[in-house]
Write an enzyme that holds these catalytic residues in place. Sequence first.
Site, PDB file in Angstrom:
ATOM      1  N   LYS A 168       0.813  -1.413  -0.088  1.00 14.93           N
ATOM      2  CA  LYS A 168       0.149  -0.115   0.001  1.00 14.93           C
ATOM      3  C   LYS A 168       0.869   1.241   0.050  1.00 14.93           C
ATOM      4  O   LYS A 168       1.468   1.479   0.844  1.00 14.93           O
ATOM      5  CB  LYS A 168      -0.847   0.101   1.370  1.00 14.93           C
ATOM      6  CG  LYS A 168      -2.049   0.991   0.935  1.00 14.93           C
ATOM      7  CD  LYS A 168      -2.625   1.589   2.299  1.00 14.93           C
ATOM      8  CE  LYS A 168      -1.596   2.707   2.992  1.00 14.93           C
ATOM      9  NZ  LYS A 168      -1.471   3.993   1.961  1.00 14.93           N
ATOM     10  N   GLU A 241       9.696   1.847  10.583  1.00 13.23           N
ATOM     11  CA  GLU A 241      10.809   2.928  10.337  1.00 13.23           C
ATOM     12  C   GLU A 241      10.099   4.278  10.246  1.00 13.23           C
ATOM     13  O   GLU A 241       9.298   4.826   9.443  1.00 13.23           O
ATOM     14  CB  GLU A 241      11.375   2.633   9.012  1.00 13.23           C
ATOM     15  CG  GLU A 241      11.999   1.175   8.670  1.00 13.23           C
ATOM     16  CD  GLU A 241      13.381   1.050   9.539  1.00 13.23           C
ATOM     17  OE1 GLU A 241      13.945   2.191   9.867  1.00 13.23           O
ATOM     18  OE2 GLU A 241      13.906  -0.034   9.691  1.00 13.23           O
ATOM     19  N   CYS A 275      14.185  11.167   5.842  1.00 14.47           N
ATOM     20  CA  CYS A 275      14.038  10.735   7.187  1.00 14.47           C
ATOM     21  C   CYS A 275      15.319  10.942   7.892  1.00 14.47           C
ATOM     22  O   CYS A 275      15.372  11.452   9.090  1.00 14.47           O
ATOM     23  CB  CYS A 275      13.334   9.327   7.506  1.00 14.47           C
ATOM     24  SG  CYS A 275      14.622   7.923   6.391  1.00 14.47           S
TER      25      CYS A 275
HETATM   26  P1  NAD Z   1       2.609   8.988   7.069  1.00 18.39           P
HETATM   27  O1  NAD Z   1       2.760   8.457   8.451  1.00 18.39           O
HETATM   28  O2  NAD Z   1       1.439   9.915   6.831  1.00 18.39           O
HETATM   29  O3  NAD Z   1       2.310   7.819   6.008  1.00 18.39           O
HETATM   30  C1  NAD Z   1       3.152   6.621   5.638  1.00 18.39           C
HETATM   31  C2  NAD Z   1       2.126   5.710   5.077  1.00 18.39           C
HETATM   32  O4  NAD Z   1       1.228   5.098   6.082  1.00 18.39           O
HETATM   33  C3  NAD Z   1       1.173   6.215   3.898  1.00 18.39           C
HETATM   34  O5  NAD Z   1       1.065   4.971   2.909  1.00 18.39           O
HETATM   35  C4  NAD Z   1      -0.016   6.118   4.560  1.00 18.39           C
HETATM   36  O6  NAD Z   1      -1.116   6.158   3.680  1.00 18.39           O
HETATM   37  C5  NAD Z   1      -0.173   5.118   5.630  1.00 18.39           C
HETATM   38  N1  NAD Z   1      -1.039   5.370   6.622  1.00 18.39           N
HETATM   39  C6  NAD Z   1      -1.887   6.523   6.904  1.00 18.39           C
HETATM   40  N2  NAD Z   1      -2.440   6.061   8.113  1.00 18.39           N
HETATM   41  C7  NAD Z   1      -2.235   4.842   8.395  1.00 18.39           C
HETATM   42  C8  NAD Z   1      -2.817   3.944   9.533  1.00 18.39           C
HETATM   43  N3  NAD Z   1      -3.554   4.433  10.232  1.00 18.39           N
HETATM   44  N4  NAD Z   1      -2.408   2.804   9.284  1.00 18.39           N
HETATM   45  C9  NAD Z   1      -1.754   2.213   8.367  1.00 18.39           C
HETATM   46  N5  NAD Z   1      -0.949   2.982   7.527  1.00 18.39           N
HETATM   47  C10 NAD Z   1      -1.380   4.309   7.468  1.00 18.39           C
HETATM   48  O7  NAD Z   1       4.004   9.397   6.506  1.00 18.39           O
HETATM   49  P2  NAD Z   1       4.397  10.365   5.327  1.00 18.39           P
HETATM   50  O8  NAD Z   1       4.058  11.712   5.710  1.00 18.39           O
HETATM   51  O9  NAD Z   1       3.868   9.623   4.051  1.00 18.39           O
HETATM   52  O10 NAD Z   1       6.139  10.205   5.151  1.00 18.39           O
HETATM   53  C11 NAD Z   1       6.938  11.109   5.883  1.00 18.39           C
HETATM   54  C12 NAD Z   1       7.102  10.605   7.322  1.00 18.39           C
HETATM   55  O11 NAD Z   1       7.812   9.237   6.817  1.00 18.39           O
HETATM   56  C13 NAD Z   1       8.272  11.487   7.835  1.00 18.39           C
HETATM   57  O12 NAD Z   1       7.950  11.150   9.435  1.00 18.39           O
HETATM   58  C14 NAD Z   1       9.384  10.727   7.435  1.00 18.39           C
HETATM   59  O13 NAD Z   1      10.572  10.687   8.711  1.00 18.39           O
HETATM   60  C15 NAD Z   1       9.204   9.240   7.741  1.00 18.39           C
HETATM   61  N6  NAD Z   1      10.107   8.381   7.162  1.00 18.39           N
HETATM   62  C16 NAD Z   1      10.710   7.227   7.604  1.00 18.39           C
HETATM   63  C17 NAD Z   1      11.532   6.506   7.119  1.00 18.39           C
HETATM   64  C18 NAD Z   1      12.673   5.494   7.682  1.00 18.39           C
HETATM   65  O14 NAD Z   1      13.024   4.730   7.080  1.00 18.39           O
HETATM   66  N7  NAD Z   1      12.695   5.703   8.998  1.00 18.39           N
HETATM   67  C19 NAD Z   1      11.773   6.865   5.742  1.00 18.39           C
HETATM   68  C20 NAD Z   1      11.142   7.853   5.094  1.00 18.39           C
HETATM   69  C21 NAD Z   1      10.064   8.531   5.508  1.00 18.39           C
END
Ligand code: NAD
Length: 475
Positions: A168, A241, A275
């Site tokens: 997803k 992550e 990130c």
């Molecule tokens: P987000 O948490 O809003 O979304 C990430 C994913 O989760 C999307 O696919 C979203 O549709 C899904 N999602 C949303 N609600 C959900 C739920 N209740 N249950 C399961 N899935 C759900 O994050 P974002 O805004 O897309 O990405 C940015 C964030 O990701 C930043 O905080 C960044 O630091 C982090 N990030 C971390 C890493 C890492 O490897 N640690 C890498 C890249 C980004």
Amino acid sequence: MTQYKMLINGKFVDGAATLDVVNPATEEVFATCARADLNQLNEAVAAAKAAFPAWSKTPIAERRKRLEALSADFKAMHEEFARLLTEEQGKPLPHAMYEVGGAIAMIDYFAAQELPEKVLRDNENERIVQQRAPLGVVAAITPWNFPVILLMLKVPAALIMGNTVVIKPAPTTPLTTLKFGELCAKHLPPGVVNIIVDQNDLGGALTSHPDVAKVAFTGSTETGKKVMASVSSTLKRLTLELGGNDAAIVLDDVDPKVAAPQVFAGATMNAGQVCLAIKRLYVHESQYDAMCEELVKLANETIVDDGMKQGTQMGPVQNKQQYEKVLGYIEDARQRGKIIAGGEKLNRKGYFIPPTIVRDIPDDARLVREEQFGPVLPVLRYKDVDDAVARANDTEYGLGGTVWSNNLDRALGVAQRIESGTVWINKHLDLPPDIPFAGAKKSGFGSEMGVEGLEEFTQARVINMSKAPPGAAHA
Ligand code: NAD
């Protein structure tokens, strides 16, 4: 306008609804894609569950062959993927080429791996071994900043170990993932990889689904907490992550002219939406002004434009919501500190924010405390290294960090005190596939990449065997 379909049980399917995909450089809808409802999510999980017995029993050599063939096709489509990535994500095309290249390297790395049986004890009385069994259906959930490479930290690792997958992607960057579906449909049996798209509404149903054995999640810490709560009723395996607020500490033996370009790149790559980006910069007071000056020069020289345009060094912020969030951090920083470069959105269509440098900002400002996830860097002054380390660690996050020094012993002394999963010395964002990557504190847990990352997609099974026949006493 191209319409992208989801992949369920080996078939490309329309959604119960559709989703518009916006190019962040133009704010225009340039494609639409299928959007799943709950029934389609359930179909995708059912397909992955049905495919699991045969796929998990397929010899690893055969699984490897299929991944290698998939990778060969991916290589032939490298540029096509990169162009689509720039269109949906916004990053400059050369950076998109780099991301796709890294993703292919991940497939090649995982395709070559196996986790052979480990002999834990073998003597005349007994033999104890540890084997690794696949888990079942894996849910792979990804964010919008690196939609291609982050997917490949999960999917090929899950597949080579014999799991099946439901993917997803984030709703604002679903297209490269759906395009990856074409490769999966060609090279893998139906149901082994399924892809559904939502509008941030189906994540909970996927992570709580009783037939999903493991969730591999990359995203924000806030969503990570929801995911953890959601998997608890079924005790699924989980890797998280999550977000970061990484500090860079520049020791006073480095010339700011030398350190500034690397630090600047580490803070502004992918418009700061990394990130592991440098999100707070600590500079010794003796070099503070010089470092600020260097950063201002670099910021003002940066070419911010549509990622498709040749020469662009930084693209737009990926989506409207994040764009407004980053502008909010800038407004707050204007009140609390001094903006010395950037600070205004570009007066044009697209979510463009130029590199913004903020100095003389207190530690309790939002830009310092929170994850900005945009091209806005606070530069903070420190008096001694203990002070810098304490402030670097004064955060709920613990993803990465960097230390810059001409003296490796000094740098190592500092790096060993940073509370995070990765600390780089005199380099940044070096993430080879064989080196495990994991967050500390609220940046998550569980590894991706390396042998540890592979093990996360397996269940350890110990077989403890007596060599004596039943009833016989041990020597
Ligand atoms: P987000 O948490 O809003 O979304 C990430 C994913 O989760 C999307 O696919 C979203 O549709 C899904 N999602 C949303 N609600 C959900 C739920 N209740 N249950 C399961 N899935 C759900 O994050 P974002 O805004 O897309 O990405 C940015 C964030 O990701 C930043 O905080 C960044 O630091 C982090 N990030 C971390 C890493 C890492 O490897 N640690 C890498 C890249 C980004």
